[in-house]
Design a protein around this motif. Structure first.
Motif, PDB file in Angstrom:
ATOM      1  N   THR A 179       0.877  -1.168   0.000  1.00  0.00           N
ATOM      2  CA  THR A 179       0.000   0.000   0.000  1.00  0.00           C
ATOM      3  C   THR A 179       0.915   1.220   0.000  1.00  0.00           C
ATOM      4  O   THR A 179       2.086   1.134   0.386  1.00  0.00           O
ATOM      5  N   GLN A 180       0.375   2.361  -0.421  1.00  0.00           N
ATOM      6  CA  GLN A 180       1.218   3.545  -0.559  1.00  0.00           C
ATOM      7  C   GLN A 180       1.956   3.870   0.743  1.00  0.00           C
ATOM      8  O   GLN A 180       3.140   4.173   0.745  1.00  0.00           O
ATOM      9  N   SER A 181       1.272   3.754   1.890  1.00  0.00           N
ATOM     10  CA  SER A 181       1.918   4.148   3.150  1.00  0.00           C
ATOM     11  C   SER A 181       3.019   3.155   3.504  1.00  0.00           C
ATOM     12  O   SER A 181       4.105   3.545   3.945  1.00  0.00           O
ATOM     13  N   ASP A 182       2.768   1.848   3.285  1.00  0.00           N
ATOM     14  CA  ASP A 182       3.816   0.860   3.557  1.00  0.00           C
ATOM     15  C   ASP A 182       5.015   1.094   2.653  1.00  0.00           C
ATOM     16  O   ASP A 182       6.168   0.934   3.073  1.00  0.00           O
ATOM     17  N   ASP A 237       5.967   3.947   1.403  1.00  0.00           N
ATOM     18  CA  ASP A 237       6.705   5.129   1.878  1.00  0.00           C
ATOM     19  C   ASP A 237       7.632   4.747   3.023  1.00  0.00           C
ATOM     20  O   ASP A 237       8.785   5.162   3.074  1.00  0.00           O
ATOM     21  N   THR A 238       7.130   3.932   3.958  1.00  0.00           N
ATOM     22  CA  THR A 238       7.953   3.481   5.075  1.00  0.00           C
ATOM     23  C   THR A 238       9.168   2.724   4.542  1.00  0.00           C
ATOM     24  O   THR A 238      10.310   2.968   4.948  1.00  0.00           O
TER      25      THR A 238
END
Lengths: 252, 254, 581
Positions: B232-235, B237-238
């Motif tokens: 997912t986009q947030s994962d 980014d991390t």
């Protein structure tokens, strides 16, 4: 240029040397290699490109480019007799032959063991694969005799014997599947070499009396050489000090 | 220091350990499940051709067998003395021709979508992809969103991309020809030295998928294997900031 | 003319450096058997490795691969797939179809005493032999034989060890051999037909060989040029195919620049796609002759059959790009090549329907030759239909370079060409050697080959749909391929069976040479000149008197005569000839 530094031997002395095949009165050249300067930090090797490799290690392996121990002791320096008229004559006369016992290079945990080693021309190099993943052993001598063999992972460790054809300092060996894997082979036509251990110590044994140019080679820090004279049975102690190479120094 | 880096193999370890669960999704001796947007269109064309060819195959083979049985050599039977049939020839020329031409036009749109109509760079997640014997190298723009700068992130054999966003790959090769193959995304593009060839896909779900090399590239061809990680986009980014941090740490004199 | 009486000849000039087309044909036949044996052995090694990756090859492993403890090595696997393809294409199928049947049949079926250029003909064989020897020598040089695939894509083929040089030289020589043969075939067929033998009275085999020879003349020079360029790249650093900035294993490639790897692919496929038709057109011709003969019925749609061959050859020259859809070639070109590729399926379909039409209403004799020809038709259908998947550009994205392609090519070249070769050998063996092959063992061989062939190669399609890449040495390395391994084992076991049952054929062939049933002149009661007008085997010079032709080659079951065959050369008293052709 080192010829001019060398003491000329008389003819009877040379012939007596040639008789000393058993090395009974041979000498030892030993000493240490050290690094002088700020000790660099070696980066951890990222093995996620092949999960098998990563699984073989509970803790990271670090790069082996420059390994400095206590008191600046420098590991993995290849110290060898670079030139010597006595040795040249012995080689010419066929008095030095390659041993049949192989030098073993193991591939274990996606890492070469040893990282630096010496071997004689024609001496078997037993390349072992203890991993259950493919390694290719890509030896790239500049003088010819390059080889590139694939060693697929098998349930049991297995090995292939190869040999180098021409002397060369140093032959890089790498694995194209795991680009961090690297090893260096010092290929010589005589057995007078040594690799410094973790304490930075080396020891070249069984040297017949004579004059020798000894070179120390390090993959990152370059080379340095010294001339020594070995008398009958007497040990000689020398040391090599390496510093940060100029290119890196200017960067810092 | 060691403790900190120890986490890297541990992470990779969990990745490999989940391998068995990952393998469990492959059971059918058939097309692996499609996870890309245009893959459905490829599969559809495949099934249409499969249907057509299967029908033709059974018709031809059944006719052949029927004739072989019916007209086998028997006492007193005489073969027909016929040299051909004009109308029949025209019929069995026109019908297959019509089917083939229809097929040719039918799949044009899908081909154009996959290989001609690329997403704009600003709308896509761009990764420079490069093959070399025997690794896939992936280069990300890094925090500054610019390629060719110091903060570029490089990974080997691990491609990290966001889900449900077009991914634009710029495929090249350092040495010989490789072929970048994502079986579950129905995407394949040769990596040719000297050329930078674009390719794109849009993942439909998160997970780990195989990256394969489909063009003989030497002795390690059979395991020039990479991993496509869809987050997912947030994962993502991390993950990328983690990688960026590691990249910074690489500036150690060695 | 007519003074064809056996002249005294030494053994060497009669059987070794012979200029007699029949001897040359048989030389090609026997040499191709040797190549087939080697190519087959390579295939067995491939299948062993795929079924049981990195396990010791039984019996011969320790002897072949002492270094690795009897297992195939990854680099040798690449050599295996390369040399299997090379041997089977350049040294088995083309020499069988074009070299053996072409040489033996052309003068006999057109009523000529020999080829137009007998010396050139002899040279064509004596270029083929050294080419094969050079190719095999590759196995004994440092780094083993060529390992860049039979397609030899640069830069891999430029940086690989010296075995590649042997491959290239071999291809150049065998290409010259093909060219010499082709010049001869065209000249002979155009100029030396018997009186009355117009083009539309030629047997289909001759038509196919004529078009094939023209294809060879168009395409082979391109491969030769490309081969020389690649050889220059390897030996002189010309870099025709090497782009700037090439880095091999971390080392910059010396003087790289100015070249383009895709250029090779265009040149290579400009030859190698027509080469597929070089390998299938003669097979189609042979099958047409045999099916008509054993159906005792005229060939259905003779002219459409001829036009189809011409259409295949014409379209065959403009479809090479379908091998390059994923190569990075302009995708717009992909559209163009896709359309021509779709269309080339059409003439093949027409031919299939006409073969069915020939069988319809016939009186079918199931000889070994006929069984193999029928297998050709039914297997070629699969090979043709699977081609449509690849022609569709979007489906090709997925199945390109997978086992689907490998399955397709084996259905065309084994299911098609090899079955036709078997059929041709059973059919013309009596004419070649004066004895017939054993029919019982011929059928045993046929049935087993047919079963094991499908067991081996049909599975390839499923492996391909599963996504298994071609030329990988170990499919178990990929998570998404591991569950397909039972299929690989199944295909391999079938392939071992397939290899084994060929022993039956070889034994049948060689025992029939000495103990086979004596053949009559017209052993199959066929119409063409080689059967009707000359004994088995034909004497030096072929015919006592050059026959005059009155009709087409397929006038079986004609109402004009009471037998069910009517040779092309028989003059009927009451009418001025019969049949439409």
């Amino acid at each position: 240029m080192f010829n001019c530094l060398r003491i000329r031997f008389s003819v009877p002395l040379i012939s007596s040397l040639l008789l000393a095949v058993s090395f009974s009165e041979a000498g030892i050249v030993s000493g240490t290699a050290t690094f002088d300067g700020t000790v660099p930090t070696m980066k951890a090797i990222k093995m996620d490109s092949d999960p098998y490799c990563a699984l073989q290690h509970t803790q990271s392996l670090f790069k082996e480019t420059v390994i400095v121990g206590e008191n600046g002791s420098l590991k993995n320096v290849f110290v060898y007799v670079k030139s010597s008229e006595e040795l040249d004559a012995m080689i010419e006369n066929g008095e030095i032959t390659a041993p049949t016992a192989p030098v073993v290079m193991d591939q274990k945990g996606c890492h070469y063991e040893p990282h630096v080693f010496g071997i004689m021309v024609g001496q078997p190099l037993e390349i072992r694969n203890s991993d259950q993943t493919l390694h290719n052993v890509h030896a790239m001598p500049k003088q010819g005799g390059a080889f590139n063999i694939g060693m697929p992972g098998k349930p049991e460790p297995w090995s292939i014997n190869k040999a180098f054809k021409v002397k060369e300092i140093m032959v890089p060996i790498k694995c194209d599947v795991h680009s961090w894997m690297s090893s260096f082979a010092g290929v010589l036509d005589h057995p007078f070499y040594s690799v410094t251990d973790a304490q930075g110590k080396f020891e070249i044994k069984d040297l017949p009396p004579g004059d020798y140019v000894i070179e120390a080679w390090h993959e990152k820090l370059g080379t340095s050489e010294q001339t020594v004279t070995v008398a009958d049975g007497a040990p000689v102690a020398i040391s090599f000090v390496f510093t940060k190479p100029a290119a890196e120094a200017s960067e810092a | 220091m060691i403790k900190k880096f120890g986490i890297i193999p541990a992470l990779a370890g969990t990745l490999f350990a989940s391998d068995s669960a990952w393998a469990a999704k492959y059971t059918a001796w058939w097309l692996p499940d499609n996870v890309s947007t245009f893959g459905t269109q490829v599969d559809k064309t495949f099934y249409i051709i499969l249907a057509i060819t299967t029908v033709i195959f059974f018709l031809v083979e059944a006719t052949l067998l029927t004739f072989l049985i019916k007209y086998r050599n028997r006492e007193g039977q005489k073969a027909k003395f016929i040299h051909g049939h004009h109308t029949l020839e025209i019929v069995w020329t026109i019908i297959p021709a019509a089917i083939l031409v229809w097929l040719a036009f039918y799949q044009r749109g899908s081909w154009a979508e996959i290989k001609q109509n690329f997403p704009a760079e600003k709308d896509a997640f761009v990764v420079e992809t490069s093959g070399q014997q025997f690794e896939w190298h992936f280069n990300y723009a890094g925090p500054d969103q610019q390629f060719g700068t110091a903060d570029d992130i490089e990974t080997i054999n691990q491609l990290h991309v966001p889900v449900e966003k077009p991914v634009l790959l710029k495929i090249s090769s350092k040495d010989v020809i490789h072929s970048f193959f994502l079986p579950e995304f129905r995407l394949k593009q040769d990596a040719v030295p000297g050329l930078v060839i674009p390719a794109w896909f849009k993942p439909l779900k998160t997970g780990v998928f195989d990256v394969a090399c489909a063009e003989l590239c030497g002795l390690g061809h059979y395991r020039m294997r990479g991993f496509l990680n869809v987050y997912t986009q947030s994962d993502l980014d991390t993950k990328l900031s983690e990688l960026a941090q590691e990249t910074e740490e690489e500036d150690i004199w060695e | 003319m007519g003074s064809h009486a056996e002249r005294k000849q030494s053994f060497i000039s009669k059987y070794v450096f012979s200029k007699d087309h029949k001897v040359i044909g048989i030389q090609f036949l026997l040499t191709s058997f040797v190549s087939l044996l080697i190519g087959g052995a390579l295939a067995m090694a491939i299948r062993w490795q795929l079924a049981y990756p990195w396990q010791e090859v039984p019996i011969i492993g320790k002897w072949l691969f002492p270094e690795s403890g009897g297992t195939v090595t990854p680099e040798f696997y690449a050599t295996l797939v390369t040399m299997h393809g090379t041997v089977m294409i350049f040294f088995v199928i083309i020499p069988f179809l074009v070299g053996a049947f072409g040489n033996f049949l052309i003068p006999l079926q057109i009523g000529a005493r020999d080829m137009a250029f007998p010396t050139l003909n002899m040279l064509s064989y004596w270029f083929y032999v050294p080419a094969f020897i050079v190719a095999m020598t590759g196995f004994f040089v440092e780094g083993n034989a060529a390992a860049a695939g039979w397609t030899s894509y640069p830069p891999l083929s430029v940086i690989n060890p010296q075995g590649q040089d042997f491959w290239l030289i071999s291809i150049l020589i065998v290409g010259s051999s093909s060219l010499m043969g082709a010049v001869n075939y065209v000249t002979t067929i155009v100029n030396m037909r018997a009186p009355g033998l117009g083009f539309f009275r030629l047997p289909m085999t001759i038509w196919a060989l004529l078009i094939t020879a023209i294809l060879i003349l168009i395409a082979t020079p391109v491969l030769t040029a490309a081969g020389i360029m690649l050889l220059f790249d390897r030996t002189m650093g010309t870099c025709f195919f090497i782009p700037k900035g090439l880095v091999i294993s971390g080392e910059p490639y010396a003087h790289a620049g100015g070249g383009q790897p895709l250029l090779w692919q265009h040149l290579f496929w400009f030859y190698s796609h027509p080469a597929v038709y070089i390998m299938i057109l003669p097979a189609m011709g042979i099958a047409s002759d045999i099916i008509s003969t054993f159906s005792r019925k005229p060939l259905f749609g003779y002219r459409p059959m001829v036009y189809s061959i011409c259409a295949i050859a014409g379209l065959g020259c403009i479809v090479w790009g379908h091998h390059m859809f994923q190569s990075g070639m302009n995708p717009v070109l992909g559209m163009t090549f896709m359309t021509s590729t779709m269309l080339i399926a059409l003439p093949s379909a027409i031919k299939t329907f006409n073969w069915l039409g020939t069988l319809w209403g016939g009186k079918i004799h199931f000889t070994s030759a006929m069984c193999n020809a029928l297998a050709f038709v039914s297997m070629f259908v699969i090979g043709g239909l699977s081609g449509i998947f690849m022609a569709a550009t979007n489906v090709d994205i997925y199945i390109h370079d997978t086992y689907f392609i490998v399955g397709h090519i084996h259905y065309v070249l084994f299911g098609g060409s090899m079955f036709a070769i078997f059929a041709g050998i059973y059919y013309w063996f009596p004419k070649m050697f004066g004895r017939a092959m054993n029919e019982f063992w011929g059928k045993v061989h046929f049935v087993l080959t047919f079963i094991f062939f499908n067991g081996t190669f049909f599975v390839f399609h499923i492996l391909g749909v599963g996504g298994m890449m071609r030329r990988i040495a170990d499919a178990t390395q990929y998570t998404y391929l591991q569950h397909l391994q039972p299929l690989n084992v199944f295909a391999s076991i079938s392939s071992f069976g397939l290899g084994l049952v060929q022993v039956i054929f070889v034994l049948n062939f060689f025992s029939s040479l000495f103990f086979g049933k004596r053949a009559e002149a017209n052993h199959w009661k066929a119409n063409t000149l080689e059967w009707a007008d000359t004994p088995s085997p034909p004497p030096h010079g072929n015919f006592d008197v050059i026959p005059t032709v009155y009709r087409g080659p397929y006038e079986y079951s004609s109402p004009l005569v009471k037998e069910d065959w009517l040779p092309q050369s028989r003059k009927l008293a009451e009418t001025a000839g019969a049949g439409r052709h």
